[in-house]
Design a protein around this motif. Structure first.
Motif, PDB file in Angstrom:
ATOM      1  N   UNK A 163       0.774  -1.351   0.008  1.00 51.29           N
ATOM      2  CA  UNK A 163       0.064  -0.057  -0.217  1.00 51.29           C
ATOM      3  C   UNK A 163       0.839   1.235  -0.053  1.00 51.29           C
ATOM      4  N   UNK A 164       2.120   0.978   0.307  1.00 51.19           N
ATOM      5  CA  UNK A 164       3.120   2.493   0.559  1.00 51.19           C
ATOM      6  C   UNK A 164       3.518   2.590  -0.859  1.00 51.19           C
ATOM      7  N   UNK A 165       3.782   1.928  -1.679  1.00 50.56           N
ATOM      8  CA  UNK A 165       4.586   1.968  -2.846  1.00 50.56           C
ATOM      9  C   UNK A 165       3.419   2.619  -4.093  1.00 50.56           C
ATOM     10  N   UNK A 168      -6.901   2.484   0.538  1.00 55.69           N
ATOM     11  CA  UNK A 168      -6.877   1.274  -0.028  1.00 55.69           C
ATOM     12  C   UNK A 168      -7.288  -0.223   0.609  1.00 55.69           C
ATOM     13  N   UNK A 169      -7.903  -0.769  -0.265  1.00 52.27           N
ATOM     14  CA  UNK A 169      -8.728  -1.956   0.296  1.00 52.27           C
ATOM     15  C   UNK A 169      -8.431  -3.116  -0.671  1.00 52.27           C
ATOM     16  N   UNK A 212       2.071  -4.645  -6.162  1.00 51.33           N
ATOM     17  CA  UNK A 212       2.351  -5.949  -5.389  1.00 51.33           C
ATOM     18  C   UNK A 212       3.792  -5.819  -4.907  1.00 51.33           C
ATOM     19  N   UNK A 213       4.062  -7.034  -4.431  1.00 55.92           N
ATOM     20  CA  UNK A 213       5.634  -7.037  -3.873  1.00 55.92           C
ATOM     21  C   UNK A 213       6.335  -8.081  -4.454  1.00 55.92           C
ATOM     22  N   UNK A 214       6.065  -8.416  -5.779  1.00 56.13           N
ATOM     23  CA  UNK A 214       6.865  -9.418  -6.656  1.00 56.13           C
ATOM     24  C   UNK A 214       7.181  -8.594  -8.062  1.00 56.13           C
TER      25      UNK A 214
END
Length: 206
Positions: A30-32, A117-118, A152-154
């Protein structure tokens, strides 16, 4: 010498049993915000261009097919004066672009009013996809809609389409996406030499 004897043999199916699980999980961050994907209607009176966002995923050939039950994305509204209606669908991939003429699911409309964000969870009702590459795409569902599809984080390929038709890739970071469902076993006809009644000639000695 006695004649050959025909001996019936039963061969087992090579199909794997169905099992539920997660096909894709790219996580969420959510922070990016700099890596989030902008979704905007091309009819928005305050902006020159609209944007659609697309995230690539694949189904391995060894798994034959998946029944897609649920797709989860993480989104937020752009600001307090915009609306947050989006429409999600799945498309076949044509190289590194979605084939917009090959939509393989219905359109699933959702909304958000969150500025943080949700997670939006959509029940796709069991869309069956064979092995191959696909894009999950989100477009604005209302003229005043402006959303951010959170990162995402990928690392996974993504692309965006501007309302003039131009495609371009953005951040190397994926968009947030999770897909769950069940592997579909190969149909009986695809198993080699399946079933009873296969006859093998065997030589008998005197």
């Amino acid at each position: 010498m006695r004649p050959h004897a025909l001996i019936p043999v039963t061969l087992l199916s090579l199909a794997l049993p169905a099992h539920a699980g997660v096909l894709v999980d790219y996580g969420s961050d959510y922070a990016a915000l700099n890596d989030a994907g902008v979704i905007r209607s091309e009819d928005n009176p305050n902006n020159q261009f609209g944007f659609e966002q697309f995230q690539l995923f694949s189904i391995d050939a060894a798994e034959q097919a998946w029944r897609i039950d649920r797709v989860t994305v993480h989104v937020r509204a752009w600001n307090t004066i915009s609306t947050g209606e989006g429409s999600l669908a799945i498309y076949r991939a044509s190289g590194l672009e979605p084939d917009l003429a090959q939509k393989v699911s219905g359109d699933f409309v959702f909304s958000t009013d969150s500025l943080i964000g949700e997670a939006v969870r959509l029940d796709l009702g069991g869309v069956v996809l064979e092995s191959g590459t696909y894009f999950v795409g989100i477009e604005a569902a209302e003229p005043t809609a402006e959303l951010l599809w959170l990162a995402g984080d990928e690392t996974a390929f993504r692309t965006a389409r501007r309302s003039d038709g131009a495609f371009f890739s953005g951040s190397p970071r994926s968009l947030s996406l999770s897909i769950s469902g069940e592997v579909i076993p190969a149909p009986p006809g695809s198993a080699l030499l399946m079933g009873a009644g296969v006859l093998i000639a065997r030589r008998r000695r005197n």
